[in-house]
Enzyme design. Structure first.
Site, PDB file in Angstrom:
ATOM      1  N   LYS A 117      37.661  64.632  35.965  1.00 45.87           N
ATOM      2  CA  LYS A 117      38.744  63.466  36.187  1.00 45.87           C
ATOM      3  C   LYS A 117      38.506  62.400  34.999  1.00 45.87           C
ATOM      4  CE  LYS A 117      36.485  62.306  40.220  1.00 45.87           C
ATOM      5  NZ  LYS A 117      35.148  63.069  40.327  1.00 45.87           N
ATOM      6  N   ARG A 177      37.111  57.689  48.125  1.00 49.87           N
ATOM      7  CA  ARG A 177      36.067  58.420  48.212  1.00 49.87           C
ATOM      8  C   ARG A 177      35.857  58.576  49.705  1.00 49.87           C
ATOM      9  NH1 ARG A 177      33.490  58.227  42.769  1.00 49.87           N
ATOM     10  NH2 ARG A 177      31.927  60.153  42.744  1.00 49.87           N
ATOM     11  N   ARG A 229      26.103  67.385  30.799  1.00 51.94           N
ATOM     12  CA  ARG A 229      26.774  65.957  30.622  1.00 51.94           C
ATOM     13  C   ARG A 229      25.553  65.109  30.877  1.00 51.94           C
ATOM     14  NH1 ARG A 229      31.350  63.563  34.555  1.00 51.94           N
ATOM     15  NH2 ARG A 229      29.516  63.110  36.119  1.00 51.94           N
ATOM     16  N   ARG A 287      23.362  60.171  31.350  1.00 47.80           N
ATOM     17  CA  ARG A 287      23.689  59.572  32.680  1.00 47.80           C
ATOM     18  C   ARG A 287      22.427  60.108  33.720  1.00 47.80           C
ATOM     19  NH1 ARG A 287      29.471  59.829  35.546  1.00 47.80           N
ATOM     20  NH2 ARG A 287      28.233  59.869  37.320  1.00 47.80           N
ATOM     21  N   ARG A 301      24.913  64.499  45.608  1.00 43.45           N
ATOM     22  CA  ARG A 301      26.588  64.028  45.202  1.00 43.45           C
ATOM     23  C   ARG A 301      27.679  65.110  45.671  1.00 43.45           C
ATOM     24  NH1 ARG A 301      25.703  63.257  39.457  1.00 43.45           N
ATOM     25  NH2 ARG A 301      27.857  62.695  39.023  1.00 43.45           N
TER      26      ARG A 301
HETATM   27  P1  AMP Z   1      31.471  58.721  39.443  1.00 41.07           P
HETATM   28  O1  AMP Z   1      31.433  58.253  38.004  1.00 41.07           O
HETATM   29  O2  AMP Z   1      32.653  58.732  39.804  1.00 41.07           O
HETATM   30  O3  AMP Z   1      30.735  60.186  39.502  1.00 41.07           O
HETATM   31  O4  AMP Z   1      30.438  58.031  40.377  1.00 41.07           O
HETATM   32  C1  AMP Z   1      29.219  57.749  40.395  1.00 41.07           C
HETATM   33  C2  AMP Z   1      28.399  57.047  41.483  1.00 41.07           C
HETATM   34  O5  AMP Z   1      29.001  55.785  41.569  1.00 41.07           O
HETATM   35  C3  AMP Z   1      28.642  57.772  42.731  1.00 41.07           C
HETATM   36  O6  AMP Z   1      27.919  58.839  42.758  1.00 41.07           O
HETATM   37  C4  AMP Z   1      28.727  56.491  43.665  1.00 41.07           C
HETATM   38  O7  AMP Z   1      27.063  56.533  44.020  1.00 41.07           O
HETATM   39  C5  AMP Z   1      29.135  55.501  43.010  1.00 41.07           C
HETATM   40  N1  AMP Z   1      30.832  55.391  43.364  1.00 41.07           N
HETATM   41  C6  AMP Z   1      31.747  55.500  42.549  1.00 41.07           C
HETATM   42  N2  AMP Z   1      32.649  55.460  43.140  1.00 41.07           N
HETATM   43  C7  AMP Z   1      32.720  55.158  44.388  1.00 41.07           C
HETATM   44  C8  AMP Z   1      33.449  55.147  45.520  1.00 41.07           C
HETATM   45  N3  AMP Z   1      34.622  55.116  45.595  1.00 41.07           N
HETATM   46  N4  AMP Z   1      32.825  54.970  46.656  1.00 41.07           N
HETATM   47  C9  AMP Z   1      31.483  54.657  46.730  1.00 41.07           C
HETATM   48  N5  AMP Z   1      30.677  55.087  45.706  1.00 41.07           N
HETATM   49  C10 AMP Z   1      31.200  55.061  44.665  1.00 41.07           C
END
Ligand code: AMP
Length: 191
Positions: free
Chosen positions: A14, A89, A128, A134, A146
């Site tokens: 994404k 989400r 990654r 990260r 996740r």
């Molecule tokens: P990402 O970078 O999109 O993989 O997000 C990393 C982490 O941020 C996720 O595992 C969640 O803990 C938190 N997070 C990101 N976007 C959301 C969302 N829309 N709702 C809830 N938690 C989020």
């Protein structure tokens, strides 16, 4: 306005595709994960709260996430459109997003979903983690959590947009440019 939800499990690509799409279509990229990470880096109150969930691979509570997303959208009153990356989400987030856009007399144009199977996701996330540092990409248990959270809480958001006839699935394995072209074809077909 062109408002796209870029959907898919962690590691689907994404972020990579968002960067290319914002460049081509001149959109604002809103990645809730990136915004949380910037808050963690800046040691804000929001960052501390978000980190406690992110470190475990859990979702940050809807109330906090929705409020943050709304304030980010409000920062760009003159935008051509947005790419929502990693949001919504949950179904509650999807409803909040629809209501927010409706209040601005606009709506989601389409949900573009990158479909990638689980084994490939795990490989990509560990790679990654090794390259980016990260933390949530380095621990196999957090990665599995996740993916489970995605399957249980996020995947149903697909039904929400399918019911509005806005869901488009794209096979997310292959060359980056090849996948990008498939996304562009879907966008150009509705623009
Ligand atoms: P990402 O970078 O999109 O993989 O997000 C990393 C982490 O941020 C996720 O595992 C969640 O803990 C938190 N997070 C990101 N976007 C959301 C969302 N829309 N709702 C809830 N938690 C989020």
């Amino acid at each position: 306005m062109l408002n796209i939800v870029l959907f898919g499990p962690p590691g689907a690509g994404k972020g990579t595709q968002s960067e290319k799409l914002i460049d081509k279509y001149k959109l604002i990229h809103l990645s809730t994960g990136d915004i949380f990470r910037a808050n963690i880096k800046g040691a804000t109150e929001l960052g501390t709260l978000a980190k406690s969930y992110m470190d475990k691979g859990q979702l940050v509570p809807d109330e906090v996430t929705i409020k943050m997303l709304e304030s980010e959208v409000n920062k760009h009153p003159d935008a051509n459109g947005f790419i929502f990356d990693g949001f919504p989400r949950t179904k509650a987030q999807a409803e909040a997003l629809d209501n927010l856009l409706k209040s601005k007399s606009t709506s989601i144009t389409m949900m573009l979903a990158l479909e990638v199977e689980e084994g490939e996701l795990k490989k990509r996330l560990l790679l990654r983690g090794a390259n980016s540092g990260r933390a949530d990409d380095q621990n196999p248990e957090v990665i599995q959590n996740r993916i489970n959270v995605y399957n249980n809480e996020t995947f149903p958001v697909k039904d929400y947009f399918t019911a509005q006839n806005k869901y488009k699935g794209i096979h997310g394995i292959g060359e980056i440019d090849e996948i990008f072209n498939m996304l562009c074809n879907e966008i150009d077909a509705v623009k």
